[in-house]
Design a protein around this motif. Structure first.
Motif, PDB file in Angstrom:
ATOM      1  N   PRO A 799       0.936  -1.136  -0.051  1.00 14.77           N
ATOM      2  CA  PRO A 799       0.038  -0.024   0.125  1.00 14.77           C
ATOM      3  C   PRO A 799       0.802   1.198  -0.192  1.00 14.77           C
ATOM      4  O   PRO A 799       0.413   2.324  -0.639  1.00 14.77           O
ATOM      5  N   LEU A 834      -6.917   1.039  -0.124  1.00 15.47           N
ATOM      6  CA  LEU A 834      -6.218   1.668   1.023  1.00 15.47           C
ATOM      7  C   LEU A 834      -7.213   1.503   2.330  1.00 15.47           C
ATOM      8  O   LEU A 834      -7.108   1.294   3.469  1.00 15.47           O
ATOM      9  N   ARG A 846      -1.130   2.473   5.731  1.00 15.45           N
ATOM     10  CA  ARG A 846      -2.193   2.737   4.731  1.00 15.45           C
ATOM     11  C   ARG A 846      -2.949   3.987   4.982  1.00 15.45           C
ATOM     12  O   ARG A 846      -3.036   4.865   4.158  1.00 15.45           O
TER      13      ARG A 846
END
Length: 1405
Positions: A799, A834, A846
């Motif tokens: 991420p 996310l 994230r």
């Protein structure tokens, strides 16, 4: 006077040295061929120095000789004892070679052998005497002590012997000499004051002058001016006279005029300004300037057209024995020449520039001074920029005037310099001179030093010496003869650059000078290399060889490059050094620093090959890489160098060779990607070497896309677009050439996997330059599309990496000139990725990625409603805060903080800042305020202290409602404690801290949760209700607090009752347990706790009784103390048995403590009576109470003894002080004389009405009426005598007023103002006279002295003094009156003694 060709010498030729800056003369003009004739002065000056030259010292700046006292010898210095030791001279030369100055040997010192031999011969053969004076022009003249003048020609042959010994017997020694500018006349001054003039053409005496100055004074100086008919003389009386020579009708005469009288200040030296022949038309010449140096100042006067003083200048403070010095010199400045006067007295040389203004007046400009650390006795110019100085230790220094740098130093001790002390003292005429002039004459050597045409002559007792500046070749060759090649090259380079000092022999324009010096330096370099190879050790350690060539090779390389003679370096010198392996290696390594500093960019092919082979063979690969990237590699075998760089991991050098040698910018990328690509595709961990390669790849790509060369420099401008396009084409390749089975876009994938953030930063920097390039913009969109295709929906990227990509895209799209296109659905897809609530991994990462994306402008790509819902579901509270703040919903941010476990404590700062800072509307602040009150219990539970601060600042009026919301009493106690305690930054008088209800609640909570802190709170706080507090402390059984409150209320008896009850409970528990067994090891430990509690409780109740007994009557005191005593004595009767001894003894000690405390308030008989009435002590034997009674009696005896001893010592001290004071104020005063110091009449002979006499401690005596007439009395009133002050001592202060004069007048006052009457009074007049009594008074100074005296005898401890005097009362020599010395063991010097006083022994009177 005409001169033959043989008479031409360097003396005349060197007169043109001051024209170096104007005329360009070739050096060859001064090459003098060898001849068989006797040596001339020119050959002596130019002959090379050899080891056999006995009197020639090349450089004696570091000679360690004993200083010679100039006062110990009248006319000369003393030679050192080892002056004739050849070994000593050799040692000195060796020392100089090791520590030579960077300027080399500037000055050449030569002995005039012919003149020296003639001086010694004349003294032996014709009784000429010792030399006394010297002067030089076209010839050299030496005066002797027997009145002769020896004249030598330029060949050092004796030409004339002027005068006779008979004349010398009549006139005395020759004290001064002067030759006119055309070398036709000689003036001789004598020690007895006569002056003679001689014709140097035939030796004829022309004039004998005896009346030019006052008789009885010696001639110190006689000087010709530029006018041959005008001369100046200076005699030992300090006067200066002008001598004007006349010849009328064949008769020669001399007119004398006094220019300066010695009565106004004695002149020690004179110096007329002599204009060089080529400057005869100088505008200053007609004024005929004369400088005179007296003992206090310098004067510059003009003799023509009329006598006028142009300037006076005082000296700085200096030693009275310092010798004034004067010296003129024409100095070039701005294409003109002006005279400069250098003068000094002591250690500072001043310079005055004299020039003529357009108005016709002479202007004098003061220039920079020269400060030295020695006393000067001689000052001479040797060139227009160089001075030669001699100090009082006969150390000669050559100083460059512009830079004030010492260029050279010599020791003149062996010259045995002649001093003119006899003439300054005028011993030949009886010594009738002032002490100041005689003192200066101790160091005077004016007539022993003379300068002419760039040469300076020094006269010794048996020799004559000459100093000249060496020309530049001689200075270099001097260092070469000593094989100091490095210093010779440095000196030659200073000549080349024009920075050398005292340069002689370099003529022509600057280019020609540099060419001549460069040729000389080439010769030195070749000689240096050849000499080093010849003297190379044949065998030995390699370190010895390296050290040998380390001193040669870097120097040679440096100067070859400075001269820009790389051909000399790489062809002639390298061909010689390559013969030795060590010298070749040193040579190649010496090139490294010059290559890296870009002073050397091109090497010949053979040297380039040798350089690579040497570094490669010795494993110096890192250094080799630094060299390659700074060199021109076009002459190398590219494939061989690339192969070597690749095998040895020299990636920077490999890239440089590909770029600069072959204009190939892609092959290095392919090679480097091949090293790290497979490992990243397979997911393996990179080695350190591979990480270095990846970093170099990123930097190389960034430089290439930015138009910069790697690792340094710039890409040629015509290649920049081509390089950028090639690099972009390479990056966006679909497949690499080595494998077709890999994923698409392998190079971008590799860089993204290696370091996503740094690769995106490289692209961001590159995109900044793509605004006006259409093709580059196409590349930009193409790369963005590839990045999205590679990273989105790819599980291989984290991420953080995906968020970094969209952060990069958001920044690019937020720019005003953005041309990128990105599908909005991609942003929504990334947002869902996310904010996925099912994925708890990397929650913080994230959230941070999404927050960064929003901050750079990504919020415009999302729907805020859906974004907020996703953030709340994913517990991204920082995202929620960002959105709430954007919507001005500040009260909801409080919930975000409270739900976020990582940022809970930050909620306090947030609430405080929002409610305090401007910029928020009242409605917004009110919402936050209401929200904070709703969560107050949660806030207090989170941090009571910070909650209290928040309440104090913003919720001070709602404290009671807040407390009511707190259900937990413990939590309420913590919050209230934090609220009421004083803290920094919180106002002490706020409404919160002044609320009595809060203090009352706090007392109750302290009784429950913090009993130890209850007492401190009750003492510091004054706002709680007293009655309520007493009830609460009684309820919870806190006796100390209850007692304190009752005492505060004024109920001392009630407070005593509370503490006494507690004490009795403790005593009951002790007696109930039956005491502590002595033999029980554990019992002592267990029993110590109640005994300690008993002692603490007893201390509290004793302190209470002592505090209140001061305000009670006797009966009330007994009501307090006797119950306490009974409480302590009662339990003792219950302790019986062998196991209670320890407890019984402890109780008795505590009872004694009570007795000692109460004895200060209860009479002793009452205490004893109460003890005897006690059932415990009232029965049985007296021995049971013996300890108590004896203890009380010992205390009484101690205090009584202390009081008596103190009283006795104070009385003795007072008696001693008064006795000494009485003795001092009643001592007799002895007058110095019998007369009054005002009227000068003897008081014994004055038979008028009885006169009162006043005598002062200074010994002066006055009549009272005389003092009154002079207003020397102070005070008023008929009954009080006046306070007198000594008239003579007061008047001696002159005009000094102020406090200091008052103090001095006070000191002259008598210690006792004593008035006496005459001893010769008539008896009948006794009854009519006034009888004055002595009044013993102390003025302020005497009072201060008395205080000082008392402090002086005040030891470190008053009790120590009392003890010592008690023990040695019979010895008056010790103690207070006679303090014991240090180290005798006196208590005055011991601070930690114990006072043990006893009654003082009886002392017999």
């Amino acid at each position: 006077m005409s001169e033959s060709p043989d008479c031409r010498s360097l003396l005349s030729a060197s007169s043109q040295l001051n024209l170096m800056e104007i005329d360009a003369i070739d050096d060859k003009e001064f090459d003098i061929p060898q001849v068989d004739t006797p040596p001339t002065l020119e050959s002596i000056l130019n002959e090379p120095e050899t080891e056999e030259e006995t009197f020639l010292w090349e450089d004696t700046s570091l000679l360690n000789t004993d200083p010679v006292d100039s006062h110990s010898c009248e006319t000369s210095s003393l030679a050192s004892s080892d002056s004739g030791d050849p070994a000593h001279l050799k040692r000195r030369k060796k020392t100089v070679e090791m520590n030579a100055s960077v300027h080399g040997s500037v000055l050449r010192h030569s002995l005039l052998k012919g003149i020296s031999a003639q001086i010694v011969s004349a003294a032996d053969k014709v009784d000429a005497g010792l030399p006394t004076a010297i002067t030089v022009s076209g010839v050299i003249a030496v005066g002797t002590s027997h009145g002769l003048a020896l004249v030598f020609d330029v060949n050092q042959a004796l030409r004339l012997c002027l005068g006779t010994t008979a004349t010398g017997a009549e006139f005395g020694a020759v004290s001064a000499l002067s030759i006119n500018h055309d070398c036709s006349r000689l003036l001789c001054g004598f020690a007895k004051g006569q002056i003679t003039m001689w014709d140097l053409a035939n030796g004829k005496l022309l004039r004998t002058i005896t009346d030019a100055h006052p008789p009885g004074t010696a001639i110190l100086h006689v000087k010709f001016t530029d006018d041959p008919t005008l001369a100046i003389c200076n005699d030992s009386g300090g006067s200066v006279f002008e001598l004007a020579f006349r010849r009328v009708m064949g008769m020669r005469s001399c007119d004398s005029r006094c220019l300066f009288s010695g009565s106004k200040g004695e002149v020690c030296c004179i110096e007329p300004l002599h204009t060089p022949p080529d400057l005869r038309d100088h505008p200053i010449t007609p004024y005929s300037l004369l400088a005179m140096g007296s003992l206090t100042k310098i004067l510059v006067i003009g003799l023509k057209p009329s006598l006028k003083v142009w300037m006076t200048f005082p000296y700085n403070k200096s030693d009275p024995s310092s010798v004034p010095q004067l010296a003129w010199q024409f100095v070039p400045a701005q294409k003109t020449y002006n005279p400069v006067l250098a003068f000094c007295r002591g250690d500072t040389v001043h310079f005055l520039l004299v020039k003529k203004e357009e108005a016709g007046s002479i202007h004098v400009v003061k220039q920079r001074q020269l400060h030295l650390n020695c006393d000067l006795i001689s000052l001479s110019w040797i060139s227009s920029r160089t001075l030669v100085l001699v100090n009082s230790q006969e150390q000669l220094q050559v100083v460059d005037r512009p830079s004030q740098e010492v260029l050279d130093q010599l020791d003149l001790e062996q010259v045995q310099l002649v001093y003119n002390s006899r003439h300054f003292k005028s011993l030949a005429t009886g010594g009738n001179v002032s002490e100041a002039l005689a003192l200066v004459g101790e160091k005077a050597c004016y007539e022993s030093v003379c300068s002419y045409a760039g040469q300076i002559l020094y006269l010794g007792t048996k020799s004559a010496h000459i100093m000249t500046l060496r020309n530049w070749r001689e200075r270099v060759d001097f260092l070469l003869r000593q094989e100091r090649f490095g210093e010779a090259l440095a000196l030659a380079w200073s000549f080349h650059e024009g920075t050398a000092k005292a340069v002689v022999g370099l003529y022509g324009d600057p280019g020609k000078r540099r060419g001549v010096v460069a040729d000389k330096m080439v010769e030195i370099l070749i000689l240096f290399v050849e000499r080093s190879l010849k003297r190379c050790p044949d065998q030995g350690k390699i370190q010895v060889l390296e050290q040998h060539f380390q001193e040669v090779v870097p120097v040679v390389v440096d100067y070859c490059l400075l001269l820009q003679r790389s051909d000399l370096l790489f062809e002639q010198l390298y061909s010689r050094l390559v013969e030795n392996v060590v010298s070749r290696g040193m040579f190649l390594e010496a090139l490294e620093s010059y290559i890296i500093s870009q002073r050397l960019a091109h090497l010949t092919t053979p040297i380039m090959k040798d350089l690579l082979a040497h570094y490669h063979g010795n494993g110096l690969m890192d250094r080799l890489e630094r060299l390659i990237v700074h060199l021109d590699v076009t002459s190398l075998d590219m494939q061989q160098v690339v192969q070597m760089c690749w095998e040895n991991h020299l990636y920077d050098a490999m890239i440089y060779v590909f770029n600069r040698g072959m204009n190939d910018y892609i092959t290095p990328l392919e090679k480097l990607f091949a090293e790290i690509g497979p490992h990243l595709r397979e997911g393996r961990q990179l080695t350190n070497e591979q990480v270095v390669i990846g970093n170099k790849l990123l930097v190389y790509i960034s430089c290439s896309l930015a138009g910069r060369a790697y690792p340094l420099g710039d890409i040629p401008e015509d290649l920049v677009p081509q390089v950028k396009n090639k690099v972009f084409d390479f990056l966006i390749r679909l497949h690499s050439e080595t494998s077709e089975e890999e994923e698409v876009f392998p190079f971008i994938r590799t860089l993204l996997h290696f370091d996503t953030r740094e690769f995106l930063n490289v692209l961001a920097l590159t995109f900044e330059d793509f605004r006006n390039d259409k093709q580059a913009l196409e590349y930009q969109q193409r790369i963005v599309d590839i990045l999205l295709k590679v990273m989105v929906d790819n599980p291989d990227f984290t991420p953080s990496q995906v968020g970094g990509l969209f952060t990069f895209l958001a920044r690019q799209m937020a720019k005003p000139d953005n041309t990128l296109f990105v599908n909005r659905k991609l942003f929504d897809q990334v947002l869902e990725f996310l904010c996925c609530p099912d994925d708890d991994s990397r929650h913080t990462e994230r959230q941070q990625v999404l927050l960064e994306l929003l901050h750079v402008g990504g919020v415009v790509q999302f729907d805020e409603g859906s974004l907020l819902a996703l953030a709340e579901k994913a517990e991204f509270y920082q995202i929620c805060e960002f959105l709430y703040e954007k919507q001005h919903l500040y009260e909801k941010i409080i919930d975000c903080y409270l739900r976020d476990n990582l940022r809970k404590v930050e909620v306090f700062s947030y609430i405080h800042n929002l409610l305090s800072m401007p910029g928020y509307s009242p409605a917004e602040k009110q919402n936050v305020w209401d929200k904070s009150l709703q969560h107050i219990q949660e806030l207090v539970a989170l941090d009571p202290s910070r909650s209290a601060d928040l309440v104090t600042c913003h919720f001070s009026e709602h404290v009671q409602p807040i407390l009511s919301q707190l259900e937990d009493d413990k939590l309420r106690f913590q919050f209230l404690t934090s609220l009421l305690e004083p803290r920094e930054g919180r106002p002490a008088d706020s409404t919160v801290t002044l609320d009595p209800d809060l203090h009352e609640q706090q007392v109750g909570l302290l009784c429950r949760f913090d009993p130890p802190g209850l007492q401190a709170f009750l003492e510091t706080s004054q706002l709680y209700p007293l009655e309520a507090a007493i009830k609460m402390t009684e309820q919870y059984g806190h006796s100390e607090a209850t007692s304190y409150l009752l005492e505060k209320k004024g109920d001392a008896h009630g407070a005593f009752t509370v503490l006494l009850t507690k004490l009795k409970r403790i005593l009951e528990s002790i007696t109930r347990d039956g005491g502590v067994a002595e033999g029980d090891g554990g019992g002592a430990k267990d029993g110590s706790v109640p005994l300690e509690g008993l002692e603490s409780s007893l201390d509290d109740i004793i302190a209470l009784c002592q505090r209140n007994s001061q305000n009670l009557n006797q009966q009330q005191r007994e009501v307090l103390w006797f119950p306490l005593l009974e409480a302590m004595m009662a339990p003792q009767k219950l302790l019986r048995g062998p196991n209670t001894n320890h407890t019984s003894e402890a109780l008795k000690e505590l009872t004694m403590k009570v007795l000692n405390a109460m004895s200060s308030f209860i009479p002793l008989p009452d205490i004893i009576q109460r003890i005897l009435q006690d059932p415990v002590y009232g029965k049985g034997k007296l021995s049971e109470i013996q300890g108590l009674i004896l203890g009380m009696l010992d205390t009484f005896n101690y205090e009584q003894t202390l009081l008596e001893t103190t009283t006795s010592l104070l009385n003795h001290d007072l008696h001693w002080s008064l006795a000494h004071l009485r003795a001092s104020v009643t001592r007799g005063l002895v007058p110095r004389q019998d007369t009054c110091n005002i009227c000068l009449l003897q008081y014994r002979r004055r038979h008028d009405p009885p006169e009162e006499i006043v005598i002062f401690s200074c010994g002066h005596l006055y009549h009272c009426q005389c003092l009154q007439a002079k207003d020397c009395g102070s005070g008023s009133g008929s009954e009080r005598p006046q306070q007198w002050s000594c008239f003579k001592c007061s008047s001696n202060q002159g005009g000094r007023g102020g406090a200091m004069a008052d103090q001095r007048r006070a000191r002259s006052t008598s210690l006792a103002q004593t008035n006496v009457t005459s001893s010769l009074r008539e008896p009948g007049l006794e009854a009519h006279g006034k009888k004055l009594f002595v009044e013993a008074t102390l003025d302020p100074q005497q009072a201060q002295s008395w205080d000082h005296l008392r402090c002086l005898y005040h030891g470190p401890s008053r009790l120590a003094i009392l003890s010592e005097l008690t023990h040695c009362h019979g010895n008056e020599k010790a103690g207070l009156l006679h303090p014991a010395p240090q180290g005798t063991g006196s208590v005055f010097h011991s601070e930690d003694f114990k006072l043990k006083l006893c009654p003082p022994p009886a002392v017999e009177e």
